[in-house]
Design a protein around this motif. Structure first.
Motif: not given
Lengths: 543, 420
Positions: A110-127
């Protein structure tokens, strides 16, 4: 397939597929090492929204060579197994090798309050990965749906349809999906909430291509469905100018329905109305909170009559009456002492809510002849004319020369219920009680005070001479007798019905002629109060 | 030398005339000065709202004040706080008062009137005991004349109160007032209405309001027919500018006059008075009419001491009230100034002005009929004839003597002998 005939189960199947993908991610990807190498960056997430079901809706962009549905790991410093389903659409500000994307992510992040880092890793080996913009905009779900509505026409049809199915699924409570659901439109004019019963709703719903088969509503976390036996459609000719081309639909565009269920009226939030179509799909409409009124608080019970004119003949009337009674009991509140002056005998007056009547009652009290070992006890409502009550009380203390007590209560019409506590506080063994709006003539005062002065066990009900039976409006008795009887008596709407059961007192109720009048609150109750109280009386008799 | 010795009398006014110049206040003060003039030991007691405390300057050592708080007063049953009753009781005791003559129960409360331990006489100035609509006996909101009050009819005007509460009001006020020593009404019409309502007719004396300074009527302003362009016929209005007083009717008549250029060149309607607390839309309508119609003049507020001079600058005084009225002081002032009166044909107005003798009556609230009366008033010889028919005006001393006689009569009827 036309958009208006999205199969009912289609939305649910998207969710099922995402659920399967997330399980796969949890099983196979959680242990994979994440490497956010710049060369593998494939897009950005610009905004996120979380809907009531916990689905994350995202908007951003992605390289065209990437798939649109995949298992993934969402990373914000911690890994979260996820499944992503996106649709794409062109956007002129993006390079040719990228397209804009909109879609859903099934994840426990869930998005926290304030600034946050967000990455979505996907694909073969999460490359590969998408990264959140700095900052990522966090939207209301309704804004995300609006976003989808705006871009839907430009989306890749094959990938947009599953998302639309998800939105219009009968299980979905995403707000503002009405247009996605076959161009339906709806509006709610008013909602009357009654704790322990549910809600009465009046509004209109227009669906040009699909037949509306029923309604449901979501209040906070509670979903309630319209009782088919308490749902009807009606013409809304006031909408003729708004919808000039809908022909006979205008005659049944309006709807009134009773929604039964345990709604938490304190936390109803902004409710959502769901139109359930005959094909099993649905459309949701966010309803402004300002349309809600709570019966007994911001709306009189009589307001329901505008929606159900034959209310007393409706199948739900008995439940409605019991819910009103339970609500009245819940509101009885306490009896807050403001001044307590002990007296063996007490003249207890429920002060009228009307300022003028309160002045008159105080003036006539000065002529009543209260004396001896009698004290005066005023029961006044906390709100309304409290400043005047304090001035009146001070005046009476100065004029009468007898012990004077003042208690504040929630509702003077239910003053009878607070009597034992007030009487026990002043230590009165006997009392004379006059309900709100009851005034005695000089002869009435003489008779009533004479009854108070005697030490008898029997309950004496005052006959004011107005043709109404003696009862809770005025009677003299002893405190112990009342304290024993009162818990066995039903609480009636408006506080007054017949003799309120006082006739069940040991030895019954003796009638004492005490000429007087009832005005204002003590006047004849509403027709609805009469119907409700008769229903409650019948319940009580059966019990 | 006192003409008789009734003991000290207190004349009570619901507001001091230094704060408000209504007819009741002026009449009360004129009675007080009249009593003093004929040698009666009298004091003047006036209620003063708390917010006006700093504005009030008493006129003499014979004046007293009772401070009242509007927040502690009930304007439906007319009950004042016990503190008001206590202030009055202290005055009665400290000043050795033998008789109280209240001009109005407003601010003092009927509870005070009935609680005080000396004979009490109430002078009636309008119909407040009967009618909750400012005592005007006109319906709400339609503002039609009401012939008689009844709980159901009153509840039609004030549905939020309900008939049962109006029945209670009638019972309470009738009981409280019925126990007083006597009543004075400045008009037979008001006396009749109050008797019909339930006050004992035998205890109501009719005494005309006397003017503070009575004098022989002045002659007409400029006798003889007026010529176009030479002078105008001036119809003057004097009093508070509010809807009850019929000022709107004058605005409507001004529009009719302007539609007839020949008439507009010969006629002026001059409005004297103060406009306080009126709805903004009424003020806007009034100001627009004055700006639009040259025949309509707004002369603004006036000092009551100047009313005679201002009336003498007119040819007629118009009393366009749309309610029954009682005995408008303005009619007495007009007669004193030698000016015939044009007024409505109902209630106290019709009683005080004899049609074709001391003035001209028109159908109340009817602009066409008021215009007809104005045209008639401008015909040759009419003004002189009406001036000749103006009756003598009662002065303060004559009023005081009549009151003393009434007090004695009330006391005799009560079997207690005259006060003092």
């Amino acid at each position: 397939m036309a958009e208006s005939v999205v199969p009912a189960a289609a939305g649910a199947s998207v969710l099922q597929r995402l659920g399967t993908l997330r399980e796969a991610a949890a099983a196979t990807l959680m242990g994979v090492q994440l490497r956010p190498v710049a060369a593998n960056l494939r897009g950005f997430i610009e905004s996120v929204a979380v809907d009531a079901a916990g689905v994350i809706w995202v908007c951003g962009w992605l390289a065209r060579d990437q798939p649109l549905e995949f298992p993934a790991i969402v990373f914000d410093g911690k890994k979260h197994a996820a499944a992503v389903s996106l649709t794409s659409f062109p956007r002129s500000d993006l390079p040719a090798q990228a397209h804009a994307v909109f879609g859903a992510i099934l994840v426990d992040w869930r998005p926290p309050a304030g600034d946050f880092e967000l990455y979505i890793f996907f694909g073969e080996g999460l490359a590969f990965f998408q990264r959140g913009m700095k900052p990522v905009r966090v939207l209301e779900p309704s804004a995300a749906m609006e976003q989808f509505e705006q871009i839907r026409g430009n989306c890749d049809r094959a990938t947009a349809l599953p998302l639309q199915r998800m939105i219009t699924s009968a299980e979905s409570w995403l707000p503002e999906t009405a247009r996605a659901g076959g161009n339906a439109q709806a509006s709610v004019d008013r909602i009357l909430l009654l704790p322990g019963f549910g809600a009465f709703v009046e509004g209109w719903a227009l669906s040009p291509t699909k037949r509306v088969n029923g309604f449901a509503m979501k209040f906070g976390d509670t979903v309630v469905r319209a009782d088919p036996q308490a749902t009807y459609h009606k013409p809304r000719h006031d909408l003729r100018d708004t919808f000039p081309d809908i022909g006979p639909l205008l005659d049944r565009i309006g709807f009134v329905a009773a929604f039964r269920g345990a709604i938490d009226v304190e936390d109803a939030g902004e409710p959502i109305l769901k139109l359930v179509f005959a094909d099993g799909t649905s459309a949701n409409q966010l309803v402004p909170a300002k349309t809600m009124r709570r019966i007994g608080h911001s709306a009189a019970p009589e307001a329901v009559l505008a929606l159900f004119p034959s209310l007393r003949h409706e199948g739900f009337f008995g439940d409605f009456a019991r819910a009103l009674q339970a609500d009245a009991v819940a509101r009885l509140g306490g009896c807050e002492p403001w001044r307590v002056a002990p007296a063996r005998r007490a003249v207890v007056l429920a002060m009228p809510a009307d300022r003028s009547d309160a002045f008159l009652l105080a003036e006539e009290l000065g002529q009543a002849g209260i004396g001896g070992d009698m004290g005066l006890v005023l029961l006044a409502e906390r709100g309304g004319i409290r400043p005047e009550i304090l001035a009146i009380f001070a005046g009476l203390e100065a004029r009468l020369g007898v012990p004077c007590s003042l208690f504040f209560i929630e509702d003077a019409s239910h003053a009878l219920r607070t009597l034992p506590r007030a009487l026990q506080a002043v230590g009165a063994a006997r009392f004379l009680f006059l309900g709100p709006g009851v005034f005695l003539a000089p002869a009435g005062w003489r008779a009533a005070l004479a009854a108070l002065a005697k030490d008898t066990d029997g309950l004496q009900g005052l006959d004011l001479g107005e043709g109404q039976p003696p009862g809770a409006d005025g009677f003299a008795w002893n405190t112990a007798g009342l304290a024993a009887l009162l818990p066995r008596l039903p609480v009636f709407l408006g506080g007054r019905h017949g003799d309120n059961g006082l006739g069940r007192a040991p030895g019954g109720m003796q009638v004492l002629a005490a000429p007087g009048w009832r005005i204002g609150e003590a006047g004849v109750g509403s027709a609805l109060a009469g119907w409700v109280n008769r229903a409650l009386e019948a319940d009580d008799a059966r019990a | 030398m006192p003409e008789r010795d009734p003991g000290r009398i207190a004349v009570l006014s619901h507001v001091h005339p230094a704060l408000s110049r209504g007819g009741a206040e002026i009449a009360a003060h004129a009675l007080f000065t009249g009593l003093c003039e004929i040698g009666v030991d009298a004091i003047f007691v006036a209620a003063c709202p708390e917010q006006d405390r700093a504005r009030l300057r008493l006129g003499s050592a014979r004046e007293r004040v009772v401070h009242v708080d509007a927040g502690s007063y009930d304007p439906f049953y007319h009950i004042a706080s016990p503190e008001v009753t206590a202030q009055l009781a202290r005055i009665v005791e400290a000043d050795g008062i033998r008789l109280l003559n209240f001009h109005h129960f407003l601010n003092f409360g009927v509870n005070s009137l009935r609680a005080l331990p000396v004979p009490t006489v109430l002078t009636l100035h309008e119909y407040l005991a009967i009618c909750h609509h400012s005592g005007q006996m006109v319906t709400r909101p339609a503002r039609t004349l009401c012939p008689a009050s009844a709980p159901e009819a009153c509840a039609a005007c004030f549905p939020e109160r309900g008939a049962a509460r109006f029945a209670m009001r009638e019972r309470f006020l009738r009981d409280a007032l019925g126990g007083l020593g006597g009543f004075v009404s400045p008009s037979r019409f008001l006396a009749g209405r109050m008797a019909d309502w339930g006050l004992p007719a035998a205890r109501i004396a009719v005494i005309e309001n006397g003017l503070r300074d009575a004098a022989p009527p002045a002659p007409p302003r400029k006798p003889g027919p007026k010529q176009a362009g030479e002078d105008h016929w001036v119809f003057g209005y004097f009093g508070q500018i509010n809807p009850f007083k019929g000022v709107e009717l004058l605005l409507e008549v001004a529009a009719l006059v302007e539609a007839d250029p020949a008439l507009a060149g010969r006629l002026r309607i001059r409005i004297h008075g103060v406009m306080i607390g009126q709805p903004a839309e009424f003020v806007a309508r009034f100001e627009a009419a004055v700006a639009r119609h040259p025949c309509l003049e707004f002369a603004g507020p006036y000092d009551n001491a100047a009313v005679g001079r201002l009336m003498r600058d007119c040819d007629y005084v118009v009393v366009p009230s749309t309610w029954w009225e009682n005995s408008p002081v303005v009619i007495q002032e007009a007669f004193q100034s030698g000016r015939p009166v044009l007024c409505g044909d109902i209630g106290g107005m019709a009683e005080k002005v004899t049609d074709g003798v001391s003035g001209l009556l028109f159908r109340t609230g009817n602009r066409q009929d008021l215009l007809r009366a104005m045209r008639r008033a401008m015909e040759p010889g009419v003004q002189a004839g009406l001036c000749a028919g103006i009756p003598a005006v009662s002065g303060r001393a004559a009023m005081a003597r009549a009151y003393l006689a009434a007090f004695a009569g009330f006391a005799a009827a009560a079997g207690a002998g005259a006060p003092g």
